[in-house]
Write a protein that holds these residues in place. Structure first.
Motif, PDB file in Angstrom:
ATOM      1  N   UNK A  70      -2.519  -6.718   3.364  1.00  0.00           N
ATOM      2  CA  UNK A  70      -1.949  -7.433   2.212  1.00  0.00           C
ATOM      3  C   UNK A  70      -0.425  -7.414   2.305  1.00  0.00           C
ATOM      4  N   UNK A  71       0.084  -8.010   3.380  1.00  0.00           N
ATOM      5  CA  UNK A  71       1.529  -7.999   3.632  1.00  0.00           C
ATOM      6  C   UNK A  71       2.330  -8.637   2.503  1.00  0.00           C
ATOM      7  N   UNK A  72       1.710  -9.558   1.754  1.00  0.00           N
ATOM      8  CA  UNK A  72       2.419 -10.208   0.649  1.00  0.00           C
ATOM      9  C   UNK A  72       2.865  -9.197  -0.399  1.00  0.00           C
ATOM     10  N   UNK A  73       2.174  -8.057  -0.499  1.00  0.00           N
ATOM     11  CA  UNK A  73       2.558  -7.019  -1.459  1.00  0.00           C
ATOM     12  C   UNK A  73       3.931  -6.429  -1.132  1.00  0.00           C
ATOM     13  N   UNK A  74       4.258  -6.382   0.143  1.00  0.00           N
ATOM     14  CA  UNK A  74       5.550  -5.825   0.560  1.00  0.00           C
ATOM     15  C   UNK A  74       6.690  -6.630  -0.056  1.00  0.00           C
ATOM     16  N   UNK A  75       6.623  -7.944   0.111  1.00  0.00           N
ATOM     17  CA  UNK A  75       7.668  -8.822  -0.420  1.00  0.00           C
ATOM     18  C   UNK A  75       7.682  -8.822  -1.948  1.00  0.00           C
ATOM     19  N   UNK A  76       6.517  -8.875  -2.561  1.00  0.00           N
ATOM     20  CA  UNK A  76       6.424  -8.885  -4.025  1.00  0.00           C
ATOM     21  C   UNK A  76       6.965  -7.589  -4.620  1.00  0.00           C
ATOM     22  N   UNK A  77       6.616  -6.467  -4.006  1.00  0.00           N
ATOM     23  CA  UNK A  77       7.095  -5.172  -4.505  1.00  0.00           C
ATOM     24  C   UNK A  77       8.607  -5.073  -4.357  1.00  0.00           C
ATOM     25  N   UNK A  78       9.114  -5.530  -3.233  1.00  0.00           N
ATOM     26  CA  UNK A  78      10.559  -5.494  -2.994  1.00  0.00           C
ATOM     27  C   UNK A  78      11.299  -6.321  -4.039  1.00  0.00           C
ATOM     28  N   UNK A  79      10.789  -7.507  -4.355  1.00  0.00           N
ATOM     29  CA  UNK A  79      11.432  -8.361  -5.355  1.00  0.00           C
ATOM     30  C   UNK A  79      11.419  -7.710  -6.734  1.00  0.00           C
ATOM     31  N   UNK A  80      10.342  -7.023  -7.073  1.00  0.00           N
ATOM     32  CA  UNK A  80      10.211  -6.425  -8.404  1.00  0.00           C
ATOM     33  C   UNK A  80      10.881  -5.059  -8.514  1.00  0.00           C
ATOM     34  N   UNK A  81      10.752  -4.240  -7.463  1.00  0.00           N
ATOM     35  CA  UNK A  81      11.172  -2.841  -7.563  1.00  0.00           C
ATOM     36  C   UNK A  81      12.339  -2.473  -6.653  1.00  0.00           C
ATOM     37  N   UNK A  82      12.652  -3.326  -5.673  1.00  0.00           N
ATOM     38  CA  UNK A  82      13.836  -3.097  -4.850  1.00  0.00           C
ATOM     39  C   UNK A  82      13.609  -2.362  -3.547  1.00  0.00           C
ATOM     40  N   UNK A  83      12.405  -1.866  -3.288  1.00  0.00           N
ATOM     41  CA  UNK A  83      12.139  -1.171  -2.030  1.00  0.00           C
ATOM     42  C   UNK A  83      11.177  -1.987  -1.185  1.00  0.00           C
ATOM     43  N   UNK A  84      11.538  -2.132   0.083  1.00  0.00           N
ATOM     44  CA  UNK A  84      10.674  -2.854   1.011  1.00  0.00           C
ATOM     45  C   UNK A  84       9.855  -1.834   1.796  1.00  0.00           C
ATOM     46  N   UNK A  85       8.624  -1.656   1.366  1.00  0.00           N
ATOM     47  CA  UNK A  85       7.740  -0.714   2.032  1.00  0.00           C
ATOM     48  C   UNK A  85       7.394  -1.250   3.416  1.00  0.00           C
ATOM     49  N   UNK A  86       7.259  -0.352   4.396  1.00  0.00           N
ATOM     50  CA  UNK A  86       6.912  -0.805   5.747  1.00  0.00           C
ATOM     51  C   UNK A  86       5.422  -1.126   5.853  1.00  0.00           C
TER      52      UNK A  86
END
Length: 160
Positions: A79-95
């Motif tokens: 679910x790679x889309x979660x990485x971008x969505x989380x980064x936009x909302x919370x500021x951290x880009x999880x690997x």
């Protein structure tokens, strides 16, 4: 703070975004601004708040309080889309992938880095930080990383 630093801090302290065991549902809602699904148990005594790859477990009482949680790193692979969505909302880009060696190096930089108890579970190695009540589950199969996690990749980090 990078996502790897955030994860390392979670392993060492048992707190993610300031939320840990004993935090209230209100505190959780204030600190994590991301879409979620709440799943109540049959009796309504416990609940899982699922943010896609991060989950918190809560028990009822006078207030809903956090009893545990997890970062399900393996979900980011599919679910790679979660990485971008989380980064936009919370500021951290999880690997998408996180190796235990990389995470352990980051943990070792912390002033109060925990010591780990190793539990061999066959296909997984569990690195338990007893003081923080956090476990890191690491893939122990002999496959190399490709489209899926490989040997030495973090599967999940669990609090509780």
């Amino acid at each position: 703070m990078s996502a790897v630093e955030l994860i390392a801090s979670f392993v060492a302290t048992g707190r993610l975004y300031g939320v840990g065991v004993g935090s209230t549902l209100e505190e959780l809602q204030q600190r994590i601004k991301f879409d979620f699904v709440d799943v109540l148990d049959e009796d309504g005594d416990s609940m899982r708040r699922d943010y896609g790859f991060i989950e918190f477990y809560l028990n009822s009482g006078q207030n809903w309080t956090v009893s545990g949680g997890s970062i399900e790193m393996h979900r980011l692979v599919v679910h790679e889309e979660l990485i971008e969505q989380w980064c936009a909302a919370m500021g951290e880009e999880f690997p998408k992938f996180l190796g235990w060696d990389e995470l352990r190096t980051e943990i070792s930089r912390l002033p109060d880095a925990p010591t780990f108890r190793l539990i061999d579970q066959g296909d997984f190695l569990e690195y338990r930080a007893p003081m923080a009540k956090v476990s890191v589950l690491v893939n122990n199969d002999h496959e190399e990383r490709g489209d899926w996690l490989g040997h030495g990749d973090v599967w999940s980090i669990s609090l509780g």
